[in-house]
Design an enzyme around this catalytic site. Structure first.
Site, PDB file in Angstrom:
ATOM      1  N   LYS A 111      -0.133   3.721  -2.725  1.00 36.62           N
ATOM      2  CA  LYS A 111      -0.836   4.927  -2.828  1.00 36.62           C
ATOM      3  C   LYS A 111      -0.463   6.006  -2.507  1.00 36.62           C
ATOM      4  O   LYS A 111      -1.415   6.954  -3.004  1.00 36.62           O
ATOM      5  CB  LYS A 111      -1.991   4.250  -1.460  1.00 36.62           C
ATOM      6  CG  LYS A 111      -2.956   3.009  -1.710  1.00 36.62           C
ATOM      7  CD  LYS A 111      -3.424   2.819  -0.407  1.00 36.62           C
ATOM      8  CE  LYS A 111      -4.492   1.699  -0.324  1.00 36.62           C
ATOM      9  NZ  LYS A 111      -4.150   0.500  -0.543  1.00 36.62           N
ATOM     10  N   SER A 153       0.845  -1.098  -0.003  1.00 38.44           N
ATOM     11  CA  SER A 153       0.048   0.188   0.220  1.00 38.44           C
ATOM     12  C   SER A 153       1.332   1.260   0.264  1.00 38.44           C
ATOM     13  O   SER A 153       0.154   2.425   0.014  1.00 38.44           O
ATOM     14  CB  SER A 153      -0.928  -0.491   1.399  1.00 38.44           C
ATOM     15  OG  SER A 153      -2.046  -0.453   1.114  1.00 38.44           O
ATOM     16  N   SER A 203      -6.163   3.545   4.074  1.00 41.26           N
ATOM     17  CA  SER A 203      -5.843   2.349   3.241  1.00 41.26           C
ATOM     18  C   SER A 203      -6.710   2.241   2.312  1.00 41.26           C
ATOM     19  O   SER A 203      -6.836   0.401   2.878  1.00 41.26           O
ATOM     20  CB  SER A 203      -4.436   1.553   3.859  1.00 41.26           C
ATOM     21  OG  SER A 203      -3.011   1.082   2.791  1.00 41.26           O
ATOM     22  N   LYS A 252       3.166   6.871   4.551  1.00 41.38           N
ATOM     23  CA  LYS A 252       1.926   5.112   4.303  1.00 41.38           C
ATOM     24  C   LYS A 252       2.348   4.522   4.782  1.00 41.38           C
ATOM     25  O   LYS A 252       3.960   4.636   4.558  1.00 41.38           O
ATOM     26  CB  LYS A 252       1.579   5.368   2.705  1.00 41.38           C
ATOM     27  CG  LYS A 252       1.069   4.232   2.257  1.00 41.38           C
ATOM     28  CD  LYS A 252      -0.848   4.534   2.494  1.00 41.38           C
ATOM     29  CE  LYS A 252      -1.765   4.282   2.598  1.00 41.38           C
ATOM     30  NZ  LYS A 252      -1.798   2.928   3.683  1.00 41.38           N
TER      31      LYS A 252
END
Length: 372
Positions: free
Chosen positions: A84, A81, A136, A240
């Site tokens: 992202k 993730s 997320s 993140k």
């Protein structure tokens, strides 16, 4: 058992011919020669960076771009993730944050981490970015991609953004970071992406928000940021974190102290990484401005000229440019030996001589006719 993706630490700089054979000349890795090493690279004259179980990491000064320490900086791994961050950086300038979206059933049914989108609720794009970067949400990632014109277009846009940032280890195959063959990034690239994102006020707002209300079929519910260091590390801005069973743990985050902003990115960590990231941040703040950098986070490439302007200035019917013709000429040259080069010269020379004689003959005939 896992397999590391093949690193791209050098690009083809030029091709030279020697005896009819092409030789590729590699350049240094993006950011500096030392960043092509697989082991820990740290500056001399200061204390060593703390140990980390991460397979790959980068510690850098966001303001100057100086890389303070690294380990397998350009090693290519599954990003999970953390990808992202690239999704947000790419789509924030493209989508109106007040635009309202009713997500598709496909978006709502995405596997993995989700914020809980419902096809019965209308969301602002602003809500979806919060869900993407705080919770997320893979469902939010798909809804944003569909709002941008679809997954295929979004992948094209994300990969174009990666190339503009010179994040050449990054290949995006999904908007969420869910594992897919061929998808990759590196600790170096995650630091580049984070640095670019921190310059965008909306990106910075999404990653630093701890808790917010999120729309629901009836009223709203509360979502919180998955970045644990927002609550535990003084000066933490956010960015993140990610995890999949194949990628293992990954993280990219930045904090500000004493007028400096440090970014830390890690990839392929097998366990609990939060304390290690905090230690790497502490080390970065302790040596920034004192240590000789081991590399550099490069600046993005200039934005390409607008297509309309390029079209307006282009010739109506341009001939084949030398750049287009060159590969054909090089291919032909590489296939020649001394004999074929000699024959070619004779043919070209003979043709040229014949052409000159023919032109001369034509001129004499026109002069003869003019006298009649």
């Amino acid at each position: 058992m896992w397999t590391k993706l093949v690193p791209i630490t050098a690009l083809i700089a030029s091709v030279t011919f020697s005896g009819g054979t092409a030789h590729a000349e590699p350049t240094a890795p993006i950011g500096g020669e030392a960043l092509g090493r697989h082991g820990v690279v740290a500056p001399a004259g200061v204390k060593k960076p703390p140990k980390s179980k991460a397979t790959s990491y980068v510690v850098a000064d966001v303001d100057t771009g100086q890389v303070l320490a690294a380990k397998d900086a350009h090693g290519r791994y599954l990003p999970a993730s953390t990808l992202k961050a690239l999704t947000a950086l790419t789509l924030i300038p493209k989508l109106d944050k007040n635009h309202k979206v009713k997500p598709s059933q496909n978006a709502c049914n995405q596997e993995g981490s989700a914020v809980g989108l419902s096809p019965k609720v209308t969301y602002k794009v602003d809500d979806l970015f919060k869900a993407l970067m705080m919770a997320s949400g893979n469902d939010a990632a798909m809804a944003l991609a569909e709002t941008n014109g679809g997954v295929a277009k979004t992948m094209t846009d994300m990969n174009a953004m990666a190339k503009r940032l010179q994040a050449n280890d990054t290949v995006a195959k999904t908007p969420s970071g869910l594992d897919k063959p061929g998808q990759s990034s590196s600790a170096y690239d995650l630091a580049l992406i984070a640095r670019a994102g921190l310059a965008n006020p909306d990106f910075r707002r999404y990653i630093s928000t701890k808790v917010t209300n999120f729309p629901a079929p009836k009223g709203h519910y509360e979502i919180s940021n998955h970045n644990k260091l927002l609550w535990r590390y003084d000066g933490m801005i956010g960015v993140k974190n990610g995890w999949t069973s194949k990628a293992r743990a990954s993280f990219v985050g930045a904090a500000t102290r004493g007028g400096h902003t440090i970014v830390v990115s890690i990839m392929r960590h097998e366990g609990y990484f939060w304390d290690e990231v905090a230690s790497l941040l502490d080390w970065g703040f302790s040596v920034v401005g004192k240590a000789q950098p081991v590399g550099q986070l490069v600046d993005p490439l200039p934005d390409p000229a607008p297509a309309a302007q390029a079209h307006a200035t282009a010739p109506a019917a341009p001939p084949a440019s030398p750049a287009v013709q060159a590969p054909l000429l090089e291919t032909a040259a590489s296939r020649q030996n001394d004999s074929t080069r000699t024959v070619g010269a004779l043919v070209i020379g003979g043709g040229l001589l014949f052409g000159l004689l023919w032109v001369g003959y034509g001129i004499r005939r026109r002069r003869a006719r003019s006298r009649v």
